[in-house]
Design a protein around this motif. Sequence first.
Motif, PDB file in Angstrom:
ATOM      1  N   MET A   1      49.476  23.416  26.638  1.00 13.54           N
ATOM      2  CA  MET A   1      49.533  24.834  26.267  1.00 13.54           C
ATOM      3  C   MET A   1      48.145  25.468  26.417  1.00 13.54           C
ATOM      4  SD  MET A   1      52.666  25.618  25.285  1.00 13.54           S
ATOM      5  CE  MET A   1      52.653  26.961  24.105  1.00 13.54           C
ATOM      6  N   ILE A   2      48.144  26.711  26.880  1.00 10.61           N
ATOM      7  CA  ILE A   2      46.912  27.487  26.981  1.00 10.61           C
ATOM      8  C   ILE A   2      46.820  28.388  25.749  1.00 10.61           C
ATOM      9  CG2 ILE A   2      45.657  29.228  28.308  1.00 10.61           C
ATOM     10  CD1 ILE A   2      47.144  28.224  30.801  1.00 10.61           C
ATOM     11  N   ARG A   3      45.740  28.248  25.008  1.00 13.82           N
ATOM     12  CA  ARG A   3      45.555  29.055  23.803  1.00 13.82           C
ATOM     13  C   ARG A   3      44.865  30.353  24.190  1.00 13.82           C
ATOM     14  NH1 ARG A   3      46.006  25.752  19.220  1.00 13.82           N
ATOM     15  NH2 ARG A   3      44.476  26.923  17.999  1.00 13.82           N
ATOM     16  N   LEU A   4      45.559  31.471  23.980  1.00  8.47           N
ATOM     17  CA  LEU A   4      45.084  32.786  24.408  1.00  8.47           C
ATOM     18  C   LEU A   4      44.919  33.697  23.201  1.00  8.47           C
ATOM     19  CD1 LEU A   4      44.548  35.065  26.512  1.00  8.47           C
ATOM     20  CD2 LEU A   4      47.034  35.417  26.582  1.00  8.47           C
ATOM     21  N   LEU A   5      43.761  34.346  23.098  1.00  7.02           N
ATOM     22  CA  LEU A   5      43.511  35.362  22.082  1.00  7.02           C
ATOM     23  C   LEU A   5      43.524  36.726  22.754  1.00  7.02           C
ATOM     24  CD1 LEU A   5      42.738  36.327  19.250  1.00  7.02           C
ATOM     25  CD2 LEU A   5      40.331  35.844  19.830  1.00  7.02           C
ATOM     26  N   VAL A   6      44.462  37.583  22.371  1.00  7.39           N
ATOM     27  CA  VAL A   6      44.585  38.938  22.901  1.00  7.39           C
ATOM     28  C   VAL A   6      43.941  39.895  21.910  1.00  7.39           C
ATOM     29  CG1 VAL A   6      46.191  40.798  23.495  1.00  7.39           C
ATOM     30  CG2 VAL A   6      46.684  38.436  24.199  1.00  7.39           C
ATOM     31  N   VAL A   7      42.921  40.627  22.370  1.00  4.98           N
ATOM     32  CA  VAL A   7      42.188  41.547  21.502  1.00  4.98           C
ATOM     33  C   VAL A   7      42.364  42.964  22.034  1.00  4.98           C
ATOM     34  CG1 VAL A   7      39.976  42.083  20.427  1.00  4.98           C
ATOM     35  CG2 VAL A   7      40.490  39.725  21.122  1.00  4.98           C
ATOM     36  N   ASP A   8      43.045  43.813  21.260  1.00  9.85           N
ATOM     37  CA  ASP A   8      43.287  45.196  21.677  1.00  9.85           C
ATOM     38  C   ASP A   8      43.615  46.030  20.451  1.00  9.85           C
ATOM     39  OD1 ASP A   8      44.575  47.621  22.982  1.00  9.85           O
ATOM     40  OD2 ASP A   8      44.142  46.405  24.746  1.00  9.85           O
ATOM     41  N   ASP A   9      43.079  47.252  20.377  1.00 12.21           N
ATOM     42  CA  ASP A   9      43.344  48.088  19.210  1.00 12.21           C
ATOM     43  C   ASP A   9      44.690  48.793  19.288  1.00 12.21           C
ATOM     44  OD1 ASP A   9      42.611  49.819  21.225  1.00 12.21           O
ATOM     45  OD2 ASP A   9      41.495  51.166  19.920  1.00 12.21           O
ATOM     46  N   SER A  10      45.368  48.701  20.431  1.00 13.38           N
ATOM     47  CA  SER A  10      46.683  49.319  20.600  1.00 13.38           C
ATOM     48  C   SER A  10      47.777  48.310  20.242  1.00 13.38           C
ATOM     49  CB  SER A  10      46.871  49.790  22.046  1.00 13.38           C
ATOM     50  OG  SER A  10      48.235  50.062  22.324  1.00 13.38           O
ATOM     51  N   ALA A  11      48.590  48.669  19.230  1.00 11.23           N
ATOM     52  CA  ALA A  11      49.691  47.781  18.837  1.00 11.23           C
ATOM     53  C   ALA A  11      50.676  47.599  19.983  1.00 11.23           C
ATOM     54  CB  ALA A  11      50.404  48.345  17.608  1.00 11.23           C
ATOM     55  N   LEU A  12      50.928  48.673  20.745  1.00 15.67           N
ATOM     56  CA  LEU A  12      51.858  48.573  21.871  1.00 15.67           C
ATOM     57  C   LEU A  12      51.313  47.640  22.940  1.00 15.67           C
ATOM     58  CD1 LEU A  12      54.395  49.383  23.397  1.00 15.67           C
ATOM     59  CD2 LEU A  12      53.188  51.444  24.189  1.00 15.67           C
ATOM     60  N   MET A  13      50.012  47.753  23.223  1.00 11.32           N
ATOM     61  CA  MET A  13      49.411  46.888  24.240  1.00 11.32           C
ATOM     62  C   MET A  13      49.473  45.428  23.801  1.00 11.32           C
ATOM     63  SD  MET A  13      48.117  47.281  27.234  1.00 11.32           S
ATOM     64  CE  MET A  13      47.141  46.385  28.451  1.00 11.32           C
ATOM     65  N   ARG A  14      49.208  45.169  22.525  1.00  4.80           N
ATOM     66  CA  ARG A  14      49.298  43.789  22.036  1.00  4.80           C
ATOM     67  C   ARG A  14      50.723  43.259  22.172  1.00  4.80           C
ATOM     68  NH1 ARG A  14      46.363  46.052  17.744  1.00  4.80           N
ATOM     69  NH2 ARG A  14      48.133  45.809  16.315  1.00  4.80           N
ATOM     70  N   LYS A  15      51.694  44.102  21.859  1.00  6.32           N
ATOM     71  CA  LYS A  15      53.099  43.692  21.956  1.00  6.32           C
ATOM     72  C   LYS A  15      53.483  43.398  23.403  1.00  6.32           C
ATOM     73  CE  LYS A  15      57.821  45.315  21.050  1.00  6.32           C
ATOM     74  NZ  LYS A  15      58.649  46.420  20.509  1.00  6.32           N
ATOM     75  N   LEU A  16      53.070  44.271  24.322  1.00  4.27           N
ATOM     76  CA  LEU A  16      53.441  44.086  25.728  1.00  4.27           C
ATOM     77  C   LEU A  16      52.767  42.843  26.316  1.00  4.27           C
ATOM     78  CD1 LEU A  16      53.299  47.781  26.981  1.00  4.27           C
ATOM     79  CD2 LEU A  16      55.343  46.390  26.637  1.00  4.27           C
ATOM     80  N   LEU A  17      51.476  42.673  26.038  1.00  2.00           N
ATOM     81  CA  LEU A  17      50.786  41.487  26.543  1.00  2.00           C
ATOM     82  C   LEU A  17      51.359  40.217  25.917  1.00  2.00           C
ATOM     83  CD1 LEU A  17      47.060  42.670  26.609  1.00  2.00           C
ATOM     84  CD2 LEU A  17      48.467  42.041  28.580  1.00  2.00           C
ATOM     85  N   GLY A  18      51.681  40.281  24.624  1.00  2.00           N
ATOM     86  CA  GLY A  18      52.292  39.122  23.978  1.00  2.00           C
ATOM     87  C   GLY A  18      53.602  38.743  24.630  1.00  2.00           C
ATOM     88  N   GLY A  19      54.414  39.749  24.996  1.00  2.00           N
ATOM     89  CA  GLY A  19      55.683  39.471  25.656  1.00  2.00           C
ATOM     90  C   GLY A  19      55.503  38.860  27.032  1.00  2.00           C
ATOM     91  N   VAL A  20      54.519  39.368  27.780  1.00  2.00           N
ATOM     92  CA  VAL A  20      54.249  38.834  29.121  1.00  2.00           C
ATOM     93  C   VAL A  20      53.911  37.349  29.052  1.00  2.00           C
ATOM     94  CG1 VAL A  20      52.589  38.874  31.024  1.00  2.00           C
ATOM     95  CG2 VAL A  20      53.577  41.019  30.202  1.00  2.00           C
ATOM     96  N   PHE A  21      53.042  36.962  28.128  1.00  2.00           N
ATOM     97  CA  PHE A  21      52.601  35.572  28.070  1.00  2.00           C
ATOM     98  C   PHE A  21      53.619  34.673  27.369  1.00  2.00           C
ATOM     99  CE2 PHE A  21      48.576  37.741  28.894  1.00  2.00           C
ATOM    100  CZ  PHE A  21      48.117  36.967  29.955  1.00  2.00           C
ATOM    101  N   ALA A  22      54.383  35.224  26.429  1.00  2.00           N
ATOM    102  CA  ALA A  22      55.440  34.423  25.790  1.00  2.00           C
ATOM    103  C   ALA A  22      56.481  34.012  26.825  1.00  2.00           C
ATOM    104  CB  ALA A  22      56.089  35.221  24.658  1.00  2.00           C
ATOM    105  N   ALA A  23      56.756  34.904  27.788  1.00  2.00           N
ATOM    106  CA  ALA A  23      57.751  34.608  28.812  1.00  2.00           C
ATOM    107  C   ALA A  23      57.315  33.485  29.743  1.00  2.00           C
ATOM    108  CB  ALA A  23      58.053  35.869  29.624  1.00  2.00           C
ATOM    109  N   GLU A  24      56.010  33.202  29.793  1.00  2.80           N
ATOM    110  CA  GLU A  24      55.514  32.144  30.668  1.00  2.80           C
ATOM    111  C   GLU A  24      55.863  30.753  30.127  1.00  2.80           C
ATOM    112  OE1 GLU A  24      53.738  32.430  33.751  1.00  2.80           O
ATOM    113  OE2 GLU A  24      54.711  34.386  33.508  1.00  2.80           O
ATOM    114  N   GLY A  25      55.958  30.628  28.816  1.00  2.69           N
ATOM    115  CA  GLY A  25      56.379  29.367  28.221  1.00  2.69           C
ATOM    116  C   GLY A  25      55.288  28.357  27.938  1.00  2.69           C
ATOM    117  N   ASP A  26      54.084  28.578  28.443  1.00  2.51           N
ATOM    118  CA  ASP A  26      53.018  27.599  28.219  1.00  2.51           C
ATOM    119  C   ASP A  26      51.772  28.237  27.614  1.00  2.51           C
ATOM    120  OD1 ASP A  26      52.406  29.009  30.513  1.00  2.51           O
ATOM    121  OD2 ASP A  26      51.514  27.292  31.558  1.00  2.51           O
ATOM    122  N   PHE A  27      51.958  29.376  26.941  1.00  5.13           N
ATOM    123  CA  PHE A  27      50.857  30.034  26.258  1.00  5.13           C
ATOM    124  C   PHE A  27      51.130  30.068  24.758  1.00  5.13           C
ATOM    125  CE2 PHE A  27      50.064  31.668  30.476  1.00  5.13           C
ATOM    126  CZ  PHE A  27      48.687  31.806  30.536  1.00  5.13           C
TER     127      PHE A  27
END
Length: 367
Positions: free
Chosen positions: A1-27
């Motif tokens: 697994m790749i451990r990723l820290l997403v840092v952004d002040d936009s809740a929407l941006m955090r949600k969208l980036l979280g969804g992109v990487f969750a779909a990959e399955g190895d983050f």
Amino acid sequence: MIRLLVVDDSALMRKLLGGVFAAEGDFEVAFARDGEEALAEHARFHPDVVTLDVNMPSLDGLGCLDRIMLDRPTPVVMVSSLTAEGAEITLDAMERGAIDFVVKPGGALSLEMDRLGPLIVQKVRAAARARLRPTLRLAERVRALSGGSGGEPARRSQKPARLEAAKPKPKSATPGTVEGIVLVGTSTGGPPALDALLSRLPADFPWPVVVAQHMPGSFTGPLARRLDGLCALPVQEASRPMPLRSGNVYIGRGDADVTLARRPSGLVVQPVPAHADYLWHPSVDRLVMSAFDLVEPARLVGVLMTGMGRDGASAMTEMRALGGRTIAESEETAVVWGMPGELVRAGGASVVAPLEAIADALLDMVP
């Protein structure tokens, strides 16, 4: 697994980036809303890679990046706007140790994320495998660990002593008449690598240098201006057809390709629309191929430095087979040994050298 820290002040941006990487399955993804929270998560989560927004309240992206690089150096991908200010800040971040950057989506974020998601994932994966130089900001880290002030990073003057005099005038009496050409390709980690190469070339370097650096169009102009302030040679963005002159450096305009052509007055360097046959732009392969019909291969030198993928490897391998010379950055210094590694594996590298030795290798090849 790749451990990723997403840092952004936009809740929407955090949600969208979280969804992109969750779909990959190895983050495995953690989140932070600003720089201060990011530092706390960085200490707790120990990520393999960080995506870091530039503009945030409390502690901004540059301040957070400084602390990460001093406390526990980690590959960082900046998330930047396409504005001129965003470009300058992002280039500053790369000088401070960031690996790469992605452009923050504009307009309808959810639709834009569908388009940009694969590229963001690709860049984050490359950053997770990237090699941070052991000496990166070492003096500042030692000061911080010994109780000294980390503070602002030590910055080189934009006017080195050798540049106090006026920039040298173009050395070609006839525009477009040159003895040979240096063709340089870079991608991930490229701006600091270009600084390391070009700032070591003397003011009397006899050949023109044309650079294809994978980068958006709003970034290549600021990159050229920054390098022009650090180098003895004049550096400019090839934003229009320009006579190719000895002793000048041309940075290909982003979001386009850069090629060479012959006009009645001589050779020119010019931007052309990005070609769909090439994945990255400006394309290194296309630049090199455009030179073959204009200049004898023996009067071409190719330099391929850090970057993911294989752009430039095929054309530079052919260049060497036809009598040209090539330099590949060695694995020990390349942030990502993709492009130069492919050149080495294909047998297309005349010389393999660490970043700090590439300028000397080039000077040995150019009469």
